[in-house]
Motif scaffolding. Structure first.
Motif, mmCIF file in Angstrom:
data_model
loop_
_atom_site.group_PDB
_atom_site.id
_atom_site.type_symbol
_atom_site.label_atom_id
_atom_site.label_comp_id
_atom_site.label_asym_id
_atom_site.label_seq_id
_atom_site.Cartn_x
_atom_site.Cartn_y
_atom_site.Cartn_z
ATOM 1 N N ALA A 242 0.836 -1.204 0.000
ATOM 2 C CA ALA A 242 0.000 0.000 0.000
ATOM 3 C C ALA A 242 0.868 1.251 0.000
ATOM 4 O O ALA A 242 1.953 1.277 0.579
ATOM 5 N N THR A 243 0.364 2.282 -0.657
ATOM 6 C CA THR A 243 0.968 3.610 -0.597
ATOM 7 C C THR A 243 -0.038 4.552 0.042
ATOM 8 O O THR A 243 -1.225 4.542 -0.321
ATOM 9 N N PHE A 244 0.418 5.348 0.983
ATOM 10 C CA PHE A 244 -0.440 6.336 1.627
ATOM 11 C C PHE A 244 -0.152 7.686 0.974
ATOM 12 O O PHE A 244 0.935 8.244 1.135
ATOM 13 N N LEU A 245 -1.124 8.171 0.203
ATOM 14 C CA LEU A 245 -0.990 9.413 -0.539
ATOM 15 C C LEU A 245 -1.774 10.504 0.179
ATOM 16 O O LEU A 245 -3.011 10.444 0.249
ATOM 17 N N GLY A 246 -1.065 11.483 0.728
ATOM 18 C CA GLY A 246 -1.728 12.541 1.472
ATOM 19 C C GLY A 246 -1.388 13.910 0.930
ATOM 20 O O GLY A 246 -0.266 14.153 0.478
ATOM 21 N N TYR A 247 -2.361 14.807 0.990
ATOM 22 C CA TYR A 247 -2.171 16.182 0.541
ATOM 23 C C TYR A 247 -2.428 17.139 1.700
ATOM 24 O O TYR A 247 -3.465 17.052 2.366
ATOM 25 N N SER A 248 -1.470 18.026 1.973
ATOM 26 C CA SER A 248 -1.614 19.080 2.972
ATOM 27 C C SER A 248 -1.965 18.478 4.334
ATOM 28 O O SER A 248 -1.176 17.723 4.898
ATOM 29 N N ASN A 249 -3.128 18.776 4.889
ATOM 30 C CA ASN A 249 -3.515 18.232 6.186
ATOM 31 C C ASN A 249 -3.530 16.705 6.167
ATOM 32 O O ASN A 249 -3.163 16.050 7.143
ATOM 33 N N GLY A 250 -3.898 16.114 5.029
ATOM 34 C CA GLY A 250 -3.852 14.662 4.892
ATOM 35 C C GLY A 250 -2.436 14.122 4.905
ATOM 36 O O GLY A 250 -2.159 13.064 5.479
ATOM 37 N N ALA A 251 -1.506 14.841 4.268
ATOM 38 C CA ALA A 251 -0.100 14.452 4.305
ATOM 39 C C ALA A 251 0.445 14.519 5.722
ATOM 40 O O ALA A 251 1.250 13.678 6.145
ATOM 41 N N ASN A 252 -0.002 15.510 6.476
ATOM 42 C CA ASN A 252 0.454 15.650 7.856
ATOM 43 C C ASN A 252 -0.065 14.521 8.741
ATOM 44 O O ASN A 252 0.616 14.098 9.688
ATOM 45 N N LEU A 253 -1.266 14.034 8.439
ATOM 46 C CA LEU A 253 -1.766 12.859 9.151
ATOM 47 C C LEU A 253 -0.903 11.640 8.837
ATOM 48 O O LEU A 253 -0.561 10.860 9.727
ATOM 49 N N VAL A 254 -0.513 11.494 7.561
ATOM 50 C CA VAL A 254 0.303 10.329 7.183
ATOM 51 C C VAL A 254 1.663 10.362 7.871
ATOM 52 O O VAL A 254 2.128 9.350 8.399
ATOM 53 N N SER A 255 2.327 11.509 7.886
ATOM 54 C CA SER A 255 3.636 11.578 8.543
ATOM 55 C C SER A 255 3.510 11.311 10.041
ATOM 56 O O SER A 255 4.376 10.658 10.644
ATOM 57 N N SER A 256 2.420 11.778 10.658
ATOM 58 C CA SER A 256 2.187 11.488 12.078
ATOM 59 C C SER A 256 1.940 10.001 12.295
ATOM 60 O O SER A 256 2.404 9.417 13.277
ATOM 61 N N LEU A 257 1.215 9.387 11.362
ATOM 62 C CA LEU A 257 0.968 7.947 11.431
ATOM 63 C C LEU A 257 2.273 7.168 11.371
ATOM 64 O O LEU A 257 2.474 6.199 12.120
ATOM 65 N N MET A 258 3.185 7.589 10.513
ATOM 66 C CA MET A 258 4.482 6.920 10.407
ATOM 67 C C MET A 258 5.252 7.000 11.720
ATOM 68 O O MET A 258 5.842 6.021 12.174
ATOM 69 N N LEU A 259 5.248 8.167 12.329
ATOM 70 C CA LEU A 259 6.066 8.398 13.514
ATOM 71 C C LEU A 259 5.440 7.855 14.797
ATOM 72 O O LEU A 259 6.149 7.413 15.704
ATOM 73 N N LEU A 260 4.109 7.880 14.877
ATOM 74 C CA LEU A 260 3.433 7.454 16.096
ATOM 75 C C LEU A 260 3.022 5.982 16.077
ATOM 76 O O LEU A 260 2.890 5.360 17.131
ATOM 77 N N HIS A 261 2.815 5.428 14.876
ATOM 78 C CA HIS A 261 2.346 4.042 14.754
ATOM 79 C C HIS A 261 3.139 3.337 13.659
ATOM 80 O O HIS A 261 2.587 2.991 12.606
ATOM 81 N N PRO A 262 4.432 3.143 13.877
ATOM 82 C CA PRO A 262 5.271 2.518 12.847
ATOM 83 C C PRO A 262 4.794 1.113 12.510
ATOM 84 O O PRO A 262 4.263 0.409 13.364
ATOM 85 N N GLY A 263 4.987 0.742 11.246
ATOM 86 C CA GLY A 263 4.580 -0.576 10.785
ATOM 87 C C GLY A 263 3.347 -0.561 9.914
ATOM 88 O O GLY A 263 3.127 -1.476 9.122
ATOM 89 N N ILE A 264 2.524 0.488 10.031
ATOM 90 C CA ILE A 264 1.337 0.612 9.175
ATOM 91 C C ILE A 264 1.741 1.076 7.780
ATOM 92 O O ILE A 264 1.332 0.509 6.767
ATOM 93 N N VAL A 265 2.553 2.119 7.725
ATOM 94 C CA VAL A 265 2.937 2.736 6.450
ATOM 95 C C VAL A 265 4.302 2.214 6.017
ATOM 96 O O VAL A 265 5.288 2.358 6.741
ATOM 97 N N ARG A 266 4.349 1.633 4.824
ATOM 98 C CA ARG A 266 5.618 1.225 4.219
ATOM 99 C C ARG A 266 6.046 2.192 3.123
ATOM 100 O O ARG A 266 7.233 2.366 2.869
ATOM 101 N N ARG A 267 5.075 2.796 2.441
ATOM 102 C CA ARG A 267 5.350 3.798 1.412
ATOM 103 C C ARG A 267 4.399 4.971 1.605
ATOM 104 O O ARG A 267 3.198 4.786 1.799
ATOM 105 N N ALA A 268 4.964 6.187 1.530
ATOM 106 C CA ALA A 268 4.152 7.385 1.697
ATOM 107 C C ALA A 268 4.536 8.419 0.656
ATOM 108 O O ALA A 268 5.721 8.659 0.411
ATOM 109 N N ALA A 269 3.531 9.021 0.040
ATOM 110 C CA ALA A 269 3.731 10.146 -0.870
ATOM 111 C C ALA A 269 3.035 11.350 -0.258
ATOM 112 O O ALA A 269 1.810 11.358 -0.115
#
Length: 221
Positions: free
Chosen positions: A112-139
């Motif tokens: 899976a790729t997590f594609l986030g824009y603006s506020n959505g991108a900020n949620l994805v980066s927080s997800l990576m840092l707070l809950h590692p293992g969910i996101v393997r690829r992020a744009a």
């Protein structure tokens, strides 16, 4: 700003976040979780995602915080400062949503790729840092750092694309700090700048399309 039509699919309400599932059940392995910007809804990312990954399953998700005629992912205090408790609560809820949604629909988060824009991108980066293992690829399109306190997360083995806008006066100046932050935590970063403001469009799609192709080649290699 809801786009209820056949192309955007049906809004599903059986999990913590409303979402639309497009292209499932056709033997497709690649999937994209789409996280929109503030003040719109999940349909705003569908056309762009289709242009860059026409064969992927799309999970277009709606943020839960109302804003104007649309939604956002967590509460803000100013355009560049955010409610930390709201970030943590919504990020934890999204981590559970992603895991449960993947299991329910037979999706592999490893592809899976997590594609986030603006506020959505900020949620994805927080997800990576707070809950590692969910996101393997992020744009991440037009992102910035939002966490006041960052845990000692190990992001080794993850790949992250960050695209900033050269004329984005609000978020653009913060993008280098996010590149540095995520790099220090071990993710493989590809950082780009496009000649636009905070808006996104074809230049972003072209970069992401090429990056996704490289990600697929890496996995196969």
């Amino acid at each position: 700003m809801t786009g209820d039509n056949a192309e955007n699919g049906t809004l599903v309400l059986d999990l913590a976040f409303p979402y639309r599932l497009l292209g499932a059940g056709k033997g497709r392995r690649e999937c994209l979780f789409l996280l929109h910007g503030s003040g719109v809804d999940e349909t705003s990312m569908v056309a762009l995602a289709r242009s860059m990954a026409p064969d992927a399953v799309l999970i277009a998700v709606r943020g839960r915080i109302p804003q104007e005629d649309g939604f956002r992912w967590f509460e803000r205090i100013t355009p560049t400062t955010f409610d930390q408790e709201s970030i943590r609560v919504e990020t934890a809820a999204f981590a559970a949503f992603a895991a449960e949604g993947a299991a329910r629909h037979g999706l592999d988060l490893g592809h899976a790729t997590f594609l986030g824009y603006s506020n959505g991108a900020n949620l994805v980066s927080s997800l990576m840092l707070l809950h590692p293992g969910i996101v393997r690829r992020a744009a991440l399109l037009r992102p910035m750092p939002v966490l006041d306190k960052v845990p000692a997360t190990d992001l080794t083995g993850t790949r992250t694309l960050i695209i900033a806008g050269a004329a984005d006066e609000t978020y653009g100046p913060f993008a280098p700090a996010l590149v540095t932050l995520l790099s220090r935590h071990g993710t493989e970063i590809d950082a780009r700048i496009v000649p636009s403001g905070h808006e996104i469009g074809d230049p972003d799609a072209a970069i992401i399309r090429h990056w996704l192709a490289g990600s697929a080649a890496t996995q196969l290699g």
